[in-house]
Design a protein around this motif. Structure first.
Motif, PDB file in Angstrom:
ATOM      1  N   PRO A 117     -10.677   2.872   9.753  1.00 40.67           N
ATOM      2  CA  PRO A 117     -10.831   1.767   8.804  1.00 40.67           C
ATOM      3  C   PRO A 117      -9.768   0.686   8.984  1.00 40.67           C
ATOM      4  O   PRO A 117      -8.657   0.954   9.435  1.00 40.67           O
ATOM      5  CB  PRO A 117     -10.712   2.445   7.437  1.00 40.67           C
ATOM      6  N   ALA A 118     -10.138  -0.524   8.615  1.00 36.77           N
ATOM      7  CA  ALA A 118      -9.215  -1.650   8.719  1.00 36.77           C
ATOM      8  C   ALA A 118      -8.054  -1.462   7.749  1.00 36.77           C
ATOM      9  O   ALA A 118      -8.208  -0.950   6.642  1.00 36.77           O
ATOM     10  CB  ALA A 118      -9.943  -2.956   8.416  1.00 36.77           C
ATOM     11  N   CYS A 119      -6.889  -1.877   8.191  1.00 40.78           N
ATOM     12  CA  CYS A 119      -5.679  -1.814   7.363  1.00 40.78           C
ATOM     13  C   CYS A 119      -5.236  -3.243   7.064  1.00 40.78           C
ATOM     14  O   CYS A 119      -5.370  -4.125   7.913  1.00 40.78           O
ATOM     15  CB  CYS A 119      -4.584  -1.065   8.118  1.00 40.78           C
ATOM     16  N   PRO A 120      -4.734  -3.512   5.883  1.00 41.93           N
ATOM     17  CA  PRO A 120      -4.277  -4.871   5.562  1.00 41.93           C
ATOM     18  C   PRO A 120      -3.192  -5.404   6.495  1.00 41.93           C
ATOM     19  O   PRO A 120      -2.935  -6.601   6.505  1.00 41.93           O
ATOM     20  CB  PRO A 120      -3.754  -4.739   4.128  1.00 41.93           C
ATOM     21  N   CYS A 121      -2.550  -4.532   7.283  1.00 43.31           N
ATOM     22  CA  CYS A 121      -1.558  -5.021   8.240  1.00 43.31           C
ATOM     23  C   CYS A 121      -2.217  -5.768   9.385  1.00 43.31           C
ATOM     24  O   CYS A 121      -1.550  -6.445  10.170  1.00 43.31           O
ATOM     25  CB  CYS A 121      -0.717  -3.878   8.780  1.00 43.31           C
ATOM     26  N   GLY A 122      -3.542  -5.624   9.519  1.00 44.50           N
ATOM     27  CA  GLY A 122      -4.268  -6.253  10.605  1.00 44.50           C
ATOM     28  C   GLY A 122      -4.767  -5.276  11.641  1.00 44.50           C
ATOM     29  O   GLY A 122      -5.595  -5.625  12.490  1.00 44.50           O
ATOM     30  N   GLY A 123      -4.275  -4.036  11.600  1.00 40.21           N
ATOM     31  CA  GLY A 123      -4.711  -3.021  12.537  1.00 40.21           C
ATOM     32  C   GLY A 123      -5.871  -2.200  11.986  1.00 40.21           C
ATOM     33  O   GLY A 123      -6.408  -2.474  10.908  1.00 40.21           O
ATOM     34  N   ARG A 124      -6.218  -1.177  12.728  1.00 38.50           N
ATOM     35  CA  ARG A 124      -7.282  -0.266  12.306  1.00 38.50           C
ATOM     36  C   ARG A 124      -6.794   1.164  12.482  1.00 38.50           C
ATOM     37  O   ARG A 124      -6.062   1.482  13.411  1.00 38.50           O
ATOM     38  CB  ARG A 124      -8.550  -0.472  13.138  1.00 38.50           C
ATOM     39  N   GLY A 125      -7.228   2.018  11.570  1.00 36.65           N
ATOM     40  CA  GLY A 125      -6.926   3.437  11.687  1.00 36.65           C
ATOM     41  C   GLY A 125      -5.462   3.790  11.531  1.00 36.65           C
ATOM     42  O   GLY A 125      -5.004   4.796  12.079  1.00 36.65           O
ATOM     43  N   CYS A 126      -4.708   2.976  10.798  1.00 38.62           N
ATOM     44  CA  CYS A 126      -3.269   3.253  10.608  1.00 38.62           C
ATOM     45  C   CYS A 126      -3.067   4.532   9.801  1.00 38.62           C
ATOM     46  O   CYS A 126      -3.914   4.936   9.000  1.00 38.62           O
ATOM     47  CB  CYS A 126      -2.595   2.101   9.882  1.00 38.62           C
ATOM     48  N   LEU A 127      -1.908   5.147   9.985  1.00 41.69           N
ATOM     49  CA  LEU A 127      -1.586   6.394   9.299  1.00 41.69           C
ATOM     50  C   LEU A 127      -1.775   6.276   7.790  1.00 41.69           C
ATOM     51  O   LEU A 127      -2.269   7.206   7.142  1.00 41.69           O
ATOM     52  CB  LEU A 127      -0.153   6.815   9.623  1.00 41.69           C
ATOM     53  N   GLU A 128      -1.383   5.144   7.201  1.00 42.22           N
ATOM     54  CA  GLU A 128      -1.482   5.000   5.749  1.00 42.22           C
ATOM     55  C   GLU A 128      -2.922   5.107   5.258  1.00 42.22           C
ATOM     56  O   GLU A 128      -3.160   5.473   4.104  1.00 42.22           O
ATOM     57  CB  GLU A 128      -0.885   3.675   5.299  1.00 42.22           C
ATOM     58  N   GLN A 129      -3.877   4.814   6.129  1.00 47.65           N
ATOM     59  CA  GLN A 129      -5.274   4.910   5.720  1.00 47.65           C
ATOM     60  C   GLN A 129      -5.755   6.363   5.632  1.00 47.65           C
ATOM     61  O   GLN A 129      -6.824   6.642   5.100  1.00 47.65           O
ATOM     62  CB  GLN A 129      -6.161   4.144   6.704  1.00 47.65           C
ATOM     63  N   TYR A 130      -4.938   7.287   6.118  1.00 49.45           N
ATOM     64  CA  TYR A 130      -5.293   8.703   6.087  1.00 49.45           C
ATOM     65  C   TYR A 130      -4.289   9.556   5.309  1.00 49.45           C
ATOM     66  O   TYR A 130      -4.667  10.575   4.733  1.00 49.45           O
ATOM     67  CB  TYR A 130      -5.407   9.253   7.519  1.00 49.45           C
ATOM     68  N   ALA A 131      -3.021   9.158   5.316  1.00 47.59           N
ATOM     69  CA  ALA A 131      -1.998   9.972   4.663  1.00 47.59           C
ATOM     70  C   ALA A 131      -1.215   9.216   3.610  1.00 47.59           C
ATOM     71  O   ALA A 131      -0.303   9.781   2.998  1.00 47.59           O
ATOM     72  CB  ALA A 131      -1.023  10.524   5.716  1.00 47.59           C
ATOM     73  N   GLY A 132      -1.532   7.937   3.380  1.00 49.47           N
ATOM     74  CA  GLY A 132      -0.901   7.209   2.285  1.00 49.47           C
ATOM     75  C   GLY A 132      -1.338   7.779   0.947  1.00 49.47           C
ATOM     76  O   GLY A 132      -2.367   8.457   0.838  1.00 49.47           O
ATOM     77  N   GLU A 133      -0.566   7.484  -0.077  1.00 51.80           N
ATOM     78  CA  GLU A 133      -0.835   8.073  -1.388  1.00 51.80           C
ATOM     79  C   GLU A 133      -2.255   7.786  -1.871  1.00 51.80           C
ATOM     80  O   GLU A 133      -2.962   8.671  -2.365  1.00 51.80           O
ATOM     81  CB  GLU A 133       0.180   7.534  -2.399  1.00 51.80           C
ATOM     82  N   GLY A 134      -2.687   6.536  -1.711  1.00 52.89           N
ATOM     83  CA  GLY A 134      -4.019   6.181  -2.176  1.00 52.89           C
ATOM     84  C   GLY A 134      -5.106   6.944  -1.448  1.00 52.89           C
ATOM     85  O   GLY A 134      -6.078   7.411  -2.056  1.00 52.89           O
ATOM     86  N   LEU A 156      -9.016  12.147  -7.105  1.00 52.98           N
ATOM     87  CA  LEU A 156      -8.099  11.766  -8.180  1.00 52.98           C
ATOM     88  C   LEU A 156      -7.792  10.282  -8.109  1.00 52.98           C
ATOM     89  O   LEU A 156      -6.641   9.858  -8.219  1.00 52.98           O
ATOM     90  CB  LEU A 156      -6.803  12.579  -8.077  1.00 52.98           C
ATOM     91  N   GLY A 157      -8.810   9.466  -7.897  1.00 52.02           N
ATOM     92  CA  GLY A 157      -8.616   8.028  -7.820  1.00 52.02           C
ATOM     93  C   GLY A 157      -8.359   7.422  -9.178  1.00 52.02           C
ATOM     94  O   GLY A 157      -8.327   8.092 -10.204  1.00 52.02           O
ATOM     95  N   GLY A 158      -8.170   6.103  -9.191  1.00 51.45           N
ATOM     96  CA  GLY A 158      -7.963   5.412 -10.459  1.00 51.45           C
ATOM     97  C   GLY A 158      -6.543   5.391 -10.913  1.00 51.45           C
ATOM     98  O   GLY A 158      -6.266   5.240 -12.100  1.00 51.45           O
ATOM     99  N   VAL A 159      -5.602   5.524  -9.950  1.00 51.52           N
ATOM    100  CA  VAL A 159      -4.200   5.469 -10.329  1.00 51.52           C
ATOM    101  C   VAL A 159      -3.674   4.079 -10.056  1.00 51.52           C
ATOM    102  O   VAL A 159      -3.935   3.495  -9.014  1.00 51.52           O
ATOM    103  CB  VAL A 159      -3.374   6.481  -9.514  1.00 51.52           C
ATOM    104  N   ARG A 160      -2.952   3.508 -10.996  1.00 55.75           N
ATOM    105  CA  ARG A 160      -2.386   2.180 -10.790  1.00 55.75           C
ATOM    106  C   ARG A 160      -1.512   2.198  -9.550  1.00 55.75           C
ATOM    107  O   ARG A 160      -0.603   3.002  -9.409  1.00 55.75           O
ATOM    108  CB  ARG A 160      -1.525   1.760 -11.979  1.00 55.75           C
ATOM    109  N   GLY A 161      -1.841   1.295  -8.619  1.00 53.72           N
ATOM    110  CA  GLY A 161      -1.033   1.187  -7.410  1.00 53.72           C
ATOM    111  C   GLY A 161      -1.310   2.274  -6.415  1.00 53.72           C
ATOM    112  O   GLY A 161      -0.572   2.431  -5.472  1.00 53.72           O
ATOM    113  N   SER A 162      -2.403   3.065  -6.564  1.00 49.89           N
ATOM    114  CA  SER A 162      -2.602   4.195  -5.677  1.00 49.89           C
ATOM    115  C   SER A 162      -3.489   3.892  -4.495  1.00 49.89           C
ATOM    116  O   SER A 162      -3.794   4.769  -3.718  1.00 49.89           O
ATOM    117  CB  SER A 162      -3.241   5.348  -6.464  1.00 49.89           C
ATOM    118  N   GLY A 163      -3.914   2.676  -4.359  1.00 50.89           N
ATOM    119  CA  GLY A 163      -4.890   2.372  -3.328  1.00 50.89           C
ATOM    120  C   GLY A 163      -4.331   2.241  -1.943  1.00 50.89           C
ATOM    121  O   GLY A 163      -5.052   1.969  -1.013  1.00 50.89           O
ATOM    122  N   GLY A 164      -3.021   2.457  -1.767  1.00 56.29           N
ATOM    123  CA  GLY A 164      -2.450   2.245  -0.456  1.00 56.29           C
ATOM    124  C   GLY A 164      -2.148   0.769  -0.273  1.00 56.29           C
ATOM    125  O   GLY A 164      -2.335  -0.058  -1.144  1.00 56.29           O
TER     126      GLY A 164
END
Length: 432
Positions: free
Chosen positions: A264-281, A289-297
């Protein structure tokens, strides 16, 4: 957490001071301070033995440090030693303190640490900082800084400087946040928005977290990769007891290492970044357990006030610490969906870390921040990926005992240690 502000690494006391007679004096003052901080209480003779100077030279240096309020004389040493007892010296609990501050996506925190490593004042507040203008966020932070400084001054302490940890890229040797995507900040000079009067240092939170691990961790190696996470994922590399910052100061952006280039696209401009798989969101969504303020990565715009799922369990969503606690509680209770989400995150972390481990060959990988609380469910898959993908024998993975306070403590300790490294900059009464 408190700890002596000693330096277990060789050759750093007074490093960077000029090679002049005045520079030599300043280095020797630093050597005395570090010897007493590491091994004290010590007599003048014992200090002279530790640093290899004459007792007369040490006495002159010690007298100057006592006048500056950096060392205390405690009276005669305990009996049982040969010869006339000397007067024991200890690092003063009064005088300068380091002020550390942390800007998080969902909180602000400030603390004061004295030269003995003790926390003397602390203030924090929850604050939804994502996509807020920097000015009101830093106004709130400045109020906390003033509160902590006032509390320290009421105890007879003198703030020596302010270090601020931020979740973003900081241009090397500046106070400018080049980009903090999880805050929505770009090219913000904190020195223009924080009150003057104190020397200011600004650095990435992962760097300060790694320094806290280096200085405060039990048996920390001299070469390690420190990985931490809240909303995003950051890393810092310590080599020979020193941070490896990179040419621009941007080293350690582990969260934007691609683990699946077609992901998936990452706001940094790349694709498939670690945060898209292991970030909190990503983990919260995978765990249901979605719906947490600020949890979307990084860059996620979702914001609600509570953590909830179909089972109706709710907890405050204002705190990353609360969110990781809920994940840990669910995993410990046997929630298979949460465990699977954490295992998948651990595997993604292992893939991203493989490149760093193969390239840099650290002695250890240290998991800090929220990752330390979730380690029992992250580690099996993480370690499996490392063992299968690294060349030769892989390094060990350790869990930090410092926890989420690492960046805040690292920031405050960095200021206090700067006093030990150049005590000549402190005038009588503890001011710099």
């Amino acid at each position: 957490m408190t700890a002596p502000l000693h330096d277990r690494r060789r050759g750093t006391s007074g490093a960077g001071l000029p090679d002049t007679q005045q520079g030599m004096r300043r280095r020797n003052l630093s050597r005395v301070m570090h010897a007493v901080a590491t091994h004290g209480p010590l007599s003048r003779a014992a200090v002279a033995s530790h640093i290899g100077l004459t007792r007369a030279a040490v006495s002159t240096l010690v007298d100057e440090l006592i006048r500056s309020g950096l060392l205390d004389e405690l009276g005669p040493e305990r009996p049982g030693r040969v010869g006339r007892p000397g007067s024991a010296l200890a690092v003063s609990a009064m005088g300068p303190v380091g002020i550390g501050a942390e800007v998080g996506v969902d909180h602000l925190a400030v603390c004061a640490v004295d030269l003995r490593g003790d926390i003397r004042a602390r203030a924090e507040r929850r604050s939804a900082n994502r996509d807020r203008s920097p000015a009101p966020v830093l106004k709130e932070l400045a109020a906390l800084v003033r509160q902590v400084c006032a509390e320290a001054q009421q105890q007879g302490l003198v703030p020596a400087g302010l270090a601020v940890a931020v979740p973003g890229l900081v241009a090397r040797d500046t106070t400018t946040v080049v980009r903090a995507p999880n805050l929505g900040w770009r090219d913000i000079d904190l020195s223009r928005l924080l009150p003057g009067g104190l020397p200011l240092t600004v650095d990435n939170e992962a760097n300060f977290g790694a320094l806290a691990e280096l200085w405060l961790g039990d048996e920390s190696p001299e070469d390690f990769l420190h990985v931490s996470a809240e909303i995003g994922i950051g890393a810092a590399l310590v080599v020979d007891g020193r941070l490896l910052r990179g040419a621009r100061g941007f080293a350690g952006e582990l969260g934007h290492v691609p683990v699946r280039p077609d992901g998936p696209a990452c706001p940094c401009g790349g694709r498939g970044c670690l945060e898209q798989y292991a970030g909190e969101g990503a983990v919260l969504r995978a765990a249901g357990l979605g719906g947490v303020r600020g949890s979307g990565g990084m860059g996620d715009s979702g914001s609600t006030d509570s953590l909830s799922d179909s089972g109706g369990v709710r907890a405050s969503g204002d705190s990353g610490e609360v969110r990781s606690e809920v994940l840990a509680e669910r995993a410990a209770a046997g929630d298979e969906r949460v465990r699977r989400a954490l295992s998948d995150a651990g595997a993604a972390l292992g893939i991203a870390l493989t490149g760093a481990v193969n390239l840099l060959d650290p002695q250890a990988v240290v998991l800090g921040g929220a990752l330390s609380r979730l380690a029992p469910w992250l580690l099996p898959a993480l370690e499996q990926e490392l063992s299968e993908r690294t060349a030769g024998r892989t390094c060990g993975v350790r869990v930090s005992e410092i926890g989420p306070d690492g960046p805040l403590l690292g920031a405050a300790h960095s200021v206090a240690r700067a006093v030990l490294d150049d005590p000549a900059g402190v005038r009588a009464g503890g001011t710099r």
